[in-house]
Design an enzyme around this catalytic site. Structure first.
Site, short mmCIF file in Angstrom:
data_model
loop_
_atom_site.label_atom_id
_atom_site.label_comp_id
_atom_site.label_asym_id
_atom_site.label_seq_id
_atom_site.Cartn_x
_atom_site.Cartn_y
_atom_site.Cartn_z
N CYS A 89 -9.44 -28.92 99.07
CA CYS A 89 -8.23 -28.88 99.89
C CYS A 89 -8.61 -28.53 101.34
O CYS A 89 -9.20 -29.34 102.03
CB CYS A 89 -7.21 -27.92 99.28
N HIS A 197 -7.10 -29.30 93.28
CA HIS A 197 -7.68 -27.98 93.06
C HIS A 197 -8.23 -27.82 91.64
O HIS A 197 -7.51 -27.38 90.75
CB HIS A 197 -6.61 -26.89 93.28
N GLU A 199 -10.13 -25.53 90.57
CA GLU A 199 -10.14 -24.11 90.20
C GLU A 199 -8.80 -23.64 89.64
O GLU A 199 -8.71 -22.55 89.06
CB GLU A 199 -10.55 -23.25 91.40
#
Length: 223
Positions: A89, A197, A199
């Protein structure tokens, strides 16, 4: 294997802890937390992550000021040595502004912030980041961005396509990115920038684990 990772925090980062948790869950080792103003990174790092957020409040252009932080000189040197670097990002924006990746991230075509789970097609399943996926596989990874519209000129896009450097594409192009691109690799294959994302997709309790395979693949490749 001892996995030595570092997560860089810029003023305005808000996904650095998420990134650190994801790396620890995948590797069993806590990553080093590095402040953007630090001038040097350890020479023995195996992995560097630039997390999402709004570094420097997205002033000038998203990632532009962070790309000139002192730590980025060390990140560039590490990338040139072959150390894997993941930018997610805002981290992707920083990588393009630092010229570690081609192209630019512009305002979403809708002019709105977009926060949702996105379906991605795995275009390149042979990089150290993506070898845990199958080519053509569809994965579900969250997105949360205002400036995620990937742009590059036709010559650059043709080169990325021809060299297999498009890592992920959006199944539904909701932000206007050219050729549906969601993530790209550098020529050496050790730098990946992506707007979604991973994560945020490492724990089933959060809705899915498709992102975990990216971290596990990188760790396995480095073993």
């Amino acid at each position: 294997m001892s996995f030595r990772a570092a997560v860089v925090t810029f003023p305005g980062s808000n996904c650095d802890r998420d990134m650190a948790v994801a790396l620890e869950q995948a590797s069993g080792t806590k990553p080093l937390r590095v402040w953007h103003g630090d001038a040097d990174l350890p020479d023995n790092l195996d992995f560097i992550a630039l997390p999402g957020g709004f570094s420097y409040g997205d002033y000038l252009r998203s990632g532009a000021m962070a790309a000139n932080s002192p730590i980025m000189r060390s990140v560039k040197r590490a990338a040139e040595r072959g150390v894997p670097v993941l930018g997610v990002c805002n981290g992707f924006q920083v990588l393009t502004e630092a010229r570690l990746l081609p192209g630019a991230l512009m305002r979403n075509s809708s002019q709105h912030f977009i926060c949702r789970t996105a379906a991605l097609t795995v275009e390149n399943a042979h990089s150290l980041f993506t070898s845990g996926y199958a080519s053509g596989e569809t994965v579900q990874i969250p997105v949360a961005h205002h400036d995620g519209n990937y742009f590059a000129d036709d010559e650059t896009l043709d080169r990325l396509e021809g060299e297999g450097r498009v890592a992920f594409r959006y199944v539904e192009n909701f932000n206007g990115s050219r050729r549906d691109i969601a993530g790209v690799l550098n020529a050496a294959g050790n730098v990946l920038g992506m707007m979604p994302h991973p994560e945020r997709a490492v724990d089933a309790a959060h809705g899915g684990t498709d992102g975990r395979r990216l971290f596990e693949a990188a760790i396995k490749a480095l073993a």
